[in-house]
Design an enzyme around this catalytic site. Structure first.
Site, PDB file in Angstrom:
ATOM      1  N   CYS A  20       1.498  -2.038   0.720  1.00 31.65           N
ATOM      2  CA  CYS A  20       2.156  -0.721   0.740  1.00 31.65           C
ATOM      3  C   CYS A  20       2.255  -0.177   2.159  1.00 31.65           C
ATOM      4  O   CYS A  20       2.091   1.036   2.388  1.00 31.65           O
ATOM      5  CB  CYS A  20       1.436   0.295  -0.138  1.00 31.65           C
ATOM      6  SG  CYS A  20       1.454  -0.140  -1.864  1.00 31.65           S
ATOM      7  N   GLN A  37      -8.836   5.451   3.476  1.00 34.25           N
ATOM      8  CA  GLN A  37      -9.603   4.245   3.831  1.00 34.25           C
ATOM      9  C   GLN A  37     -10.773   4.537   4.766  1.00 34.25           C
ATOM     10  O   GLN A  37     -11.386   3.612   5.286  1.00 34.25           O
ATOM     11  CB  GLN A  37      -8.681   3.204   4.481  1.00 34.25           C
ATOM     12  CG  GLN A  37      -7.581   2.688   3.579  1.00 34.25           C
ATOM     13  CD  GLN A  37      -8.102   1.814   2.438  1.00 34.25           C
ATOM     14  OE1 GLN A  37      -9.238   1.325   2.461  1.00 34.25           O
ATOM     15  NE2 GLN A  37      -7.278   1.621   1.420  1.00 34.25           N
ATOM     16  N   HIS A  45       0.411   4.006   5.387  1.00 31.85           N
ATOM     17  CA  HIS A  45       0.650   3.570   4.009  1.00 31.85           C
ATOM     18  C   HIS A  45       1.917   4.295   3.531  1.00 31.85           C
ATOM     19  O   HIS A  45       2.209   5.397   3.990  1.00 31.85           O
ATOM     20  CB  HIS A  45      -0.565   4.007   3.185  1.00 31.85           C
ATOM     21  CG  HIS A  45      -0.572   3.558   1.758  1.00 31.85           C
ATOM     22  ND1 HIS A  45       0.150   4.200   0.782  1.00 31.85           N
ATOM     23  CD2 HIS A  45      -1.235   2.557   1.134  1.00 31.85           C
ATOM     24  CE1 HIS A  45      -0.077   3.602  -0.390  1.00 31.85           C
ATOM     25  NE2 HIS A  45      -0.910   2.594  -0.197  1.00 31.85           N
TER      26      HIS A  45
HETATM   27  N1  PMP Z   1      -3.241   5.963   2.140  1.00 34.50           N
HETATM   28  C1  PMP Z   1      -3.910   4.844   2.397  1.00 34.50           C
HETATM   29  C2  PMP Z   1      -4.286   4.516   3.819  1.00 34.50           C
HETATM   30  C3  PMP Z   1      -4.249   3.977   1.348  1.00 34.50           C
HETATM   31  O1  PMP Z   1      -4.911   2.848   1.597  1.00 34.50           O
HETATM   32  C4  PMP Z   1      -3.891   4.335   0.023  1.00 34.50           C
HETATM   33  C5  PMP Z   1      -4.222   3.425  -1.148  1.00 34.50           C
HETATM   34  N2  PMP Z   1      -4.033   2.076  -0.913  1.00 34.50           N
HETATM   35  C6  PMP Z   1      -3.210   5.523  -0.180  1.00 34.50           C
HETATM   36  C7  PMP Z   1      -2.910   6.320   0.894  1.00 34.50           C
HETATM   37  C8  PMP Z   1      -2.809   5.968  -1.554  1.00 34.50           C
HETATM   38  O2  PMP Z   1      -3.941   6.214  -2.333  1.00 34.50           O
HETATM   39  P1  PMP Z   1      -3.803   6.460  -3.901  1.00 34.50           P
HETATM   40  O3  PMP Z   1      -2.976   5.342  -4.437  1.00 34.50           O
HETATM   41  O4  PMP Z   1      -5.209   6.431  -4.391  1.00 34.50           O
HETATM   42  O5  PMP Z   1      -3.160   7.795  -4.060  1.00 34.50           O
END
Ligand code: PMP
Length: 406
Positions: free
Chosen positions: A364, A203, A123
């Site tokens: 993302c 996740q 991500h």
């Molecule tokens: N890492 C992963 C694998 C994610 O899926 C996400 C959220 N989609 C994030 C990091 C970021 O999480 P947050 O926006 O809650 O900080």
């Protein structure tokens, strides 16, 4: 024991509503999960009866709430099986947890010419902080490749490890494809060379048991809102040894022991990493969410979601022109797919009008999309409150999409 799905669904007030005159089907759990009533009630109770700033006041409300905040830390500690409560730092979410380490570890240990290993599946939250660190320090990023199923190539990973490698940061589960990575193996390989490993657990934490001592990870990050807890709260687990060694990321109140204009000394763990008024409401709400899912049982959640994944994979595979992206042998209940000659945004808009919430786009995780030569996917991500009937509703919506654009 299995999940009493009707009972579970009645615990989540938001699920019981209609959108566009149709019963809501919420399949965007990878983005955020819905909240059970116990969590909503807990948050409302704090604001209506218990609120006070913690760790500061000597008055009744402050003392009571400070105790609840520290009890919440204990709930998280036991949930992830950390050796000590002070290894659990409350942050605003996975993003802040990763940034904390990228900054704090980076400032102390990364120098010109050093290397940081991440993976193709990350991500943006586990790419950009490291990339910016590399820019600041003239270091470089190395990326573990994936095969066509979306599985990390661990042989290639071993080849990437060099004397200049200073840290490895990978996700436990890919948000875009659902791949469950063999993080235990990734950690063992890095540790053979004394390289610390950060795991992005955003996740994974909500889908199965995580034991940080068994994994032996150095850092583990996750977000409350993805595990049925409130928004704006998250966790950074760090081994005591590291948290003691690392400088604080954010500075200000709470994280200090003494301040003079000449010098500041830092507070003990975990407060050294919790500058400012912490999100105590979020932390206590998160503990409630954890207790709620413990009541359902993580093994039950895992086996029910596996059943849903198998059912959905079978049903979606039968849709003409649909291609699943991410077919790893080990997956959580996430299915990313594309439709032949139909743009994912067009599809998403029609699916929405059918009362079904899915996510479309690059999730993302643009580098993963580039790897598969696509711009984005449609992603259905299931939670334990979803049903096979809801999978059928998604398939019906896809039929409408195909009639309109096919
Ligand atoms: N890492 C992963 C694998 C994610 O899926 C996400 C959220 N989609 C994030 C990091 C970021 O999480 P947050 O926006 O809650 O900080």
């Amino acid at each position: 024991m299995s999940i009493d799905i009707q009972k579970v669904r009645s615990d989540f007030p938001i699920l019981n509503q209609r959108v566009y005159q149709k019963p809501l089907v919420y399949l965007d759990n990878g983005a955020t999960t819905q909240k059970p009533k116990v969590v909503i009630d807990e948050v409302a109770k704090i604001y209506s009866q218990e609120n006070a700033n913690i760790h500061r006041g000597v008055h009744y409300l402050s003392e009571q709430l400070t105790q609840k905040y520290e009890d919440a830390r204990k709930v998280v500690q036991e949930f992830i099986h950390a050796a000590h409560g002070h290894e659990v730092v409350f942050t605003s979410g996975t993003t802040e947890s990763i940034n904390t380490i990228a900054y704090s570890f980076g400032e102390k240990y990364i120098h010109e010419g050093d290397e940081i290993i991440i993976s193709t599946l990350e991500h943006h939250a586990n790419i950009v902080p490291w990339q910016m660190l590399c820019e600041r320090k003239n270091a470089s990023l190395k990326v573990i490749p994936v095969n066509d199923k979306g599985e990390l190539l661990l042989d290639e990973y071993e080849k990437l490890i060099a004397s200049k490698t200073k840290i490895v940061a990978v996700n436990h589960v890919s948000n875009a494809l659902g791949t469950i990575n063999d993080v235990k193996k990734i950690i063992d390989i890095a540790h053979q060379k004394d390289i610390p490993v950060l795991i992005d657990g955003a996740q994974s934490i909500q889908h199965g048991k995580v034991d940080v001592q068994e994994l032996d990870c150095d850092f583990y990050a996750f977000s409350g809102h993805k595990i049925y807890g409130p928004n704006g709260i998250g966790v950074l687990y760090g081994k005591e040894k590291w948290l003691n060694e690392l400088p604080p990321f954010m500075t200000g109140g709470e994280m200090i022991k003494n301040v003079t204009f000449e010098k500041t000394t830092f507070n003990e763990l975990p407060f050294k990493f919790e500058a400012g008024t912490p999100n105590y409401v979020g932390a206590i709400g998160l503990a409630k969410a954890i207790e709620y899912i413990q009541g359902i049982g993580l093994e039950n959640i895992e086996s029910y979601e596996k059943e849903l994944l198998e059912y959905a994979t079978q049903k979606l595979s039968a849709v003409d022109g649909l291609k699943i992206i991410g077919t790893s042998a080990k997956k959580i209940s996430v299915i990313s797919f594309i439709l032949k000659n139909i743009h994912h945004y067009d599809a998403g808009m029609v699916i929405d009008k059918m009362g079904v919430a899915v996510r479309t786009g690059h999730h993302c995780a643009e580098p993963v999309m580039h790897r598969f030569n696509i711009e984005g996917t449609i992603r259905a991500s299931f939670a334990f409150y979803n049903t096979k009937e809801e999978v059928d509703r998604l398939c019906e919506a896809l039929m409408t999409v195909k009639q309109m654009f096919g």
